[in-house]
Design an enzyme around this catalytic site. Sequence first.
Site, short mmCIF file in Angstrom:
data_model
loop_
_atom_site.label_atom_id
_atom_site.label_comp_id
_atom_site.label_asym_id
_atom_site.label_seq_id
_atom_site.Cartn_x
_atom_site.Cartn_y
_atom_site.Cartn_z
N PRO A 51 0.83 -1.21 0.00
CA PRO A 51 0.00 0.00 0.00
C PRO A 51 0.85 1.25 0.00
CG PRO A 51 0.11 -0.84 2.20
CD PRO A 51 0.82 -1.86 1.32
N CYS A 52 1.52 1.52 -1.10
CA CYS A 52 2.45 2.64 -1.14
C CYS A 52 1.80 4.00 -1.04
CB CYS A 52 3.31 2.55 -2.40
SG CYS A 52 2.36 2.34 -3.90
#
Length: 111
Positions: A51-52
């Site tokens: 989940p950048c």
Amino acid sequence: MNFFERVYQIVRKVPAGKVTTYGAIARSLGTKDARRVGQALHANPDEGEVPCHRVVDKDGRLAPNFAFSTKGRSAFGGDGWQEQRRRLLAEGVKFRDVIHVDLSKHLWKLE
DNA sequence: CCGATGACGCGCC
DNA sequence: GGGCGCGCCATCG
């Protein structure tokens, strides 16, 4: 395990509704080179696993050129931060203004 | 090989 | 606060 993998491993631990910073990740890996953390995320192989969008800079500012370049090109042109903002809002993250996350409420403390 | 570049950060003006 | 310079270091041209 290389640098990139370690970055991904940490980012994966960030729960929805929380964010962390490039610098914090860099320090927890024993380096001061936050830029390299950014490089790792830019080369992020799979948004589904990492989940950048939950990674912002030290002021809570979104990545100006946030984009998924995993397939060789950015999917959001130069306005990727807008997509990043939408995802965070969807998780309940509050903003101080259009591009700054409210870190005092959502900063995730690394282990 | 070497210089430029970059999802950053910090110190100075 | 906004803008600029420098350190950082793997990659790229």
